[in-house]
Scaffold this motif. Structure first.
Motif, PDB file in Angstrom:
ATOM      1  N   ASN A  33     -17.967  21.799 136.811  1.00  0.00           N
ATOM      2  CA  ASN A  33     -17.244  20.555 137.074  1.00  0.00           C
ATOM      3  C   ASN A  33     -17.141  19.688 135.824  1.00  0.00           C
ATOM      4  O   ASN A  33     -17.866  19.875 134.855  1.00  0.00           O
ATOM      5  N   SER A  39     -17.250  14.156 139.088  1.00  0.00           N
ATOM      6  CA  SER A  39     -16.035  14.751 139.646  1.00  0.00           C
ATOM      7  C   SER A  39     -16.417  15.961 140.489  1.00  0.00           C
ATOM      8  O   SER A  39     -17.524  16.497 140.371  1.00  0.00           O
ATOM      9  N   ASP A 140      -5.532  13.968 135.683  1.00  0.00           N
ATOM     10  CA  ASP A 140      -6.688  14.826 135.932  1.00  0.00           C
ATOM     11  C   ASP A 140      -6.662  16.063 135.046  1.00  0.00           C
ATOM     12  O   ASP A 140      -5.611  16.685 134.853  1.00  0.00           O
ATOM     13  N   SER A 300     -20.194   5.677 138.759  1.00  0.00           N
ATOM     14  CA  SER A 300     -19.666   6.949 138.267  1.00  0.00           C
ATOM     15  C   SER A 300     -20.025   7.147 136.801  1.00  0.00           C
ATOM     16  O   SER A 300     -20.134   6.183 136.031  1.00  0.00           O
TER      17      SER A 300
END
Length: 605
Positions: A33, A39, A140, A300
Motif C-alpha cells: 500500500n 491508504s 491517486d 492520516s
C-alpha cells in the motif's frame, strides 16, 4: 532468521520508505500500500500450493532474503528490497523449480492486465492496479506491476516464477513516474536502489551503535548481545513505520498515526540516537496543529485529507504534545528548535489551561481500550487516572519549557492547577488502593449518539469506527445491531479496575504521584507466572508494551534482572515484540516502549 511453512505462524516483516509500505509473511506479500501510508492496499500475493514448502528468512542491510525448500532441498532464493528514494519495491529471484503466486485484488482496486506492453526496448506482460471507479480520483497513484526475466503473469491473476532468474518490479507513483522508474530498472538494474537502501539502514545501525557505545555497557552476557540486536531491529521497524511527513503509523492493519502514541516514539527515537526522526514527529504534530487548530486522536500519515473524530479529551493530546517538546528539550538541550514550534507551544498551552472538572480529567472514551475488553463504554464518562496524570505533567512541561526558552507564563495559575489536580488525583484514584477510573461527584451526562466501536459486532483486533446509539445497559450499538435488537451484557460500574499501564505510567513520566511501594504491592497481587503484569488486575493476558514499561520502572533501581531476560526472550525471531503473546500483530507503540526499556536497563547494569 525465522522460518515459515504452511503449518506454522511465522513472524511478519516490513519494508517501507515513508510513502510505500510492504507487509510480508515469509515469501507471501500480505499487503502493498501507499502512497500515502494512510491508504488502502493495492494487492496481496500468496503461494497457491504451499504443501511441503518451508522458508528461511533473514534481513541484512534492509534486504530480506528468503530461501525456499521443498522436501529438504532449496529450490528458490528471493531477495526483497524497497528503494528509499522512489516508491519502488523489487523482488529478485533465482530458481531451479517453478513457484506460483495468486494475485489477490481487494474489492476497492481494479486490475488492468496488459499482455504485451513495450518497455525499455522489449515487450513485457504487466498489470496496472488502481482505485476502482467508485472511489477513483485523478490524483491517486497507481501500482505498476512488471515481471521480468523468468517471471510472468498468467491468466491475469497468477504470477509464475519459472526456473532461471528474474525479478518482479512494483512502482507506486503517478503513471508517468512509474514508466520512468520501471524503464530505468529494466535498463540499468536495481543497483542504485539497493545501494540507497543499504546506505540508509547502515546509517541507522551506526547511530544506534554509537548510542549504545556512549552507554558504556559493562556486562557482555548473551542477554545483552541479544538486546543489542533487538534494538537495531526495533529501530529499523520504527523507521519503516514513519511516513515522510514525520508521523509514525500504528500498525499495518491500522494505517494512521495514533497521536497519543507519538510521544513514546519521540522518546524511543531519542534513546536510540535517531534525533532527525524524533524532530520529524515534532514537525508532524506542529503541522497538524497549525492546519486544524487541534489534534484528533487519529491523523492520516502522508496526507491531510483524513482524521478520525473519536472523542478525546483536549487535555490528553495537548499534554502529550507538550511532553514531547519537553522530552526533546531534556535530551538535546536545543532551545532553537523548540522556539520554532510556535503554534505547537502556544496552542497546546492555551488548550491545556481549560478548566478541569474539580481538578480531574474525564476519560476520553479510548476505543482501543474498549475493544480490548478492559474498559466499558460506561467508563467513558468517569474520571481517568491516566488523563488526570497527563494533565498534571503537561502543565509541568509548560513550566519547564518556558523556563528554558525564556518565555513568560502565568506561573501561579499553573502551579495552582497542578496542586488542585494532584489533590483530586490522590482523593479519587488512591482511596483503598489504586484505581484507573472513578465517578466524580454529580450526575454523569452520557451522549445518546456517538462515534466509536459497536459492542455487538466489534472485531477485537481490528476495530471499525462508526456511528452508534446508546442502549439502556450502558453499551453502544451500531445502527445495524440496534435494528436487529442484539443484546448487550449490562456494564458493571460498581467497581473500578486497575489498569497496569496506568499504574506504571507515572514512573515512566518521572512522576512520584504513585509510590514504588504501591507498584510493588500491585505486582505482588497481580503478577502472572511470567513475572509480567496482566492488562488489568484481574486479567490473564499481558501486553508487551506494559511489560516494557514495567522493565523501565524496575531499571531505575536495578531490580529483578530476570524480567529483563524475559522481555528479551519475548521478542520474535524477526527481532520485534508482538502486541501480546501469541499475537501476529506488531505495533510501533509496543516496540518503542520495549526498546526504550532495554536501553534504560542497559544503562543501569
Amino acid at each position: 532468521m525465522h522460518e515459515w511453512s504452511e503449518n506454522t505462524h511465522p513472524q511478519c516483516h516490513y519494508m517501507g520508505n515513508g510513502e510505500m509500505l510492504v507487509f510480508a509473511l515469509g515469501p507471501n506479500l500480505m499487503a502493498v500500500n501507499g502512497p500515502p501510508y494512510s491508504s488502502l492496499p493495492f494487492i496481496s500475493m500468496a503461494i497457491t500450493n504451499a504443501a511441503g514448502l518451508c522458508c528461511e528468512s533473514n534481513r541484512k542491510e534492509g534486504v530480506w532474503r528468503h530461501r525456499l525448500y521443498r522436501n529438504g532441498a532449496c529450490f528458490m532464493e528471493l531477495n526483497d528490497h524497497m528503494d528509499r528514494r522512489h516508491n519502488v519495491f523489487v523482488r529478485r529471484f533465482t530458481a531451479s523449480a517453478s513457484l506460483v503466486f495468486s494475485l489477490i485484488v481487494p474489492p476497492h482496486i481494479r486490475m488492468i492486465y496488459l499482455e504485451s506492453y513495450p518497455l525499455a526496448g522489449g515487450n513485457y506482460n504487466c498489470a496496472v492496479f488502481c482505485l476502482s471507479d467508485r472511489v477513483n480520483r485523478p490524483v491517486d497513484p497507481v501500482l505498476f506491476f512488471v515481471p521480468e526475466g523468468d517471471a510472468q503473469i498468467v491468466g491475469g491473476n497468477r504470477l509464475v516464477l519459472r526456473p532461471g532468474a528474474g525479478s518482479v518490479i512494483m512502482s507506486a507513483e503517478s503513471p508517468f513516474n512509474n514508466m520512468i522508474r520501471v524503464k530505468n530498472i529494466l535498463k540499468n538494474g536495481c543497483g542504485q536502489g539497493l545501494e540507497r537502501n543499504r546506505a540508509y539502514y547502515s546509517a541507522v545501525s551506526k547511530r544506534v551503535g554509537r548510542q549504545l557505545k556512549q552507554i558504556q555497557i559493562k556486562e557482555d552476557s548473551g542477554d545483552v548481545r541479544r538486546a543489542r540486536e533487538l534494538l537495531e531491529s526495533a529501530a529499523d521497524f520504527l523507521c519503516t513505520m514513519q511516513g515522510r511527513d514525520g508521523g509514525v503509523m500504528k500498525s499495518t492493519s491500522e494505517r494512521y498515526a495514533e497521536m497519543s502514541e507519538q510521544y513514546y516514539f519521540i522518546r524511543a527515537f531519542l534513546a536510540l540516537g535517531l534525533r532527525k526522526n524524533a524532530a520529524a514527529i515534532m514537525g508532524f504534530i506542529s503541522k497538524k496543529l497549525s492546519l486544524f487548530g487541534n489534534l484528533n486522536d487519529r491523523e492520516s500519515v502522508g496526507s491531510d485529507d483524513w482524521r478520525d473524530g473519536t472523542p478525546d479529551s483536549g487535555a490528553v493530546l495537548t499534554s502529550y504534545a507538550l511532553l514531547s517538546a519537553a522530552a526533546w528539550l531534556r535530551r538535546t538541550g536545543e532551545t532553537g528548535y523548540i522556539k520554532s514550534l510556535g503554534p505547537l507551544l502556544s496552542r497546546t498551552a492555551e488548550l491545556l489551561l481549560e478548566t478541569a472538572r474539580g481538578g480531574l480529567i474525564m476519560s476520553d472514551g479510548s476505543e482501543a481500550a474498549i475493544t480490548e475488553g478492559y474498559v466499558s463504554h460506561a467508563r467513558s464518562y468517569e474520571a481517568s487516572a491516566r488523563n488526570t496524570l497527563l494533565y498534571i505533567e503537561g502543565l509541568r512541561a509548560v513550566l519547564y519549557i518556558c523556563r528554558n526558552i525564556g518565555e513568560e507564563v502565568d506561573h501561579d495559575i499553573i502551579v495552582q492547577r497542578i496542586e488542585e489536580s494532584e489533590a483530586a488525583y490522590n482523593a479519587c484514584f488512591m482511596r483503598g488502593g489504586f484505581r484507573s477510573y472513578a465517578q466524580p461527584e454529580g450526575p454523569l451526562r452520557r451522549e445518546r449518539y456517538r462515534m466509536g466501536v459497536c459492542d455487538g459486532c466489534a472485531d477485537r483486533y481490528y476495530p471499525r469506527i462508526g456511528f452508534m446509539l446508546e442502549k439502556t445497559a450502558g453499551g453502544y450499538l451500531c445502527l445495524s445491531c440496534s435494528q436487529r435488537d442484539i443484546g448487550i451484557t449490562p456494564q458493571d460500574v460498581s467497581g473500578s479496575e486497575a489498569v497496569s499501564a496506568d499504574i506504571l505510567l507515572p514512573s515512566y513520566l518521572g512522576s512520584d504521584i504513585i509510590k514504588r511501594e504501591t507498584v510493588a504491592d500491585f505486582r505482588q497481587k497481580s503478577a502472572l507466572p511470567s513475572g509480567f503484569l496482566p492488562v488489568t488486575a484481574r486479567g490473564t493476558r499481558c501486553r508487551y508494551g506494559d511489560a516494557g514499561m514495567l522493565v523501565y520502572h524496575l531499571a531505575q533501581k536495578g531490580e529483578d534482572a530476570q524480567l529483563f531476560t524475559s522481555l528479551v526472550n519475548a521478542a520474535g525471531t524477526n527481532g520485534l515484540w508482538a502486541e501480546h503473546a501469541g499475537s501476529p500483530k506488531h505495533t510501533a507503540y509496543t516496540n518503542a516502549l520495549c526498546a526504550e526499556a532495554v536501553i534504560r536497563w542497559l544503562q543501569n547494569i
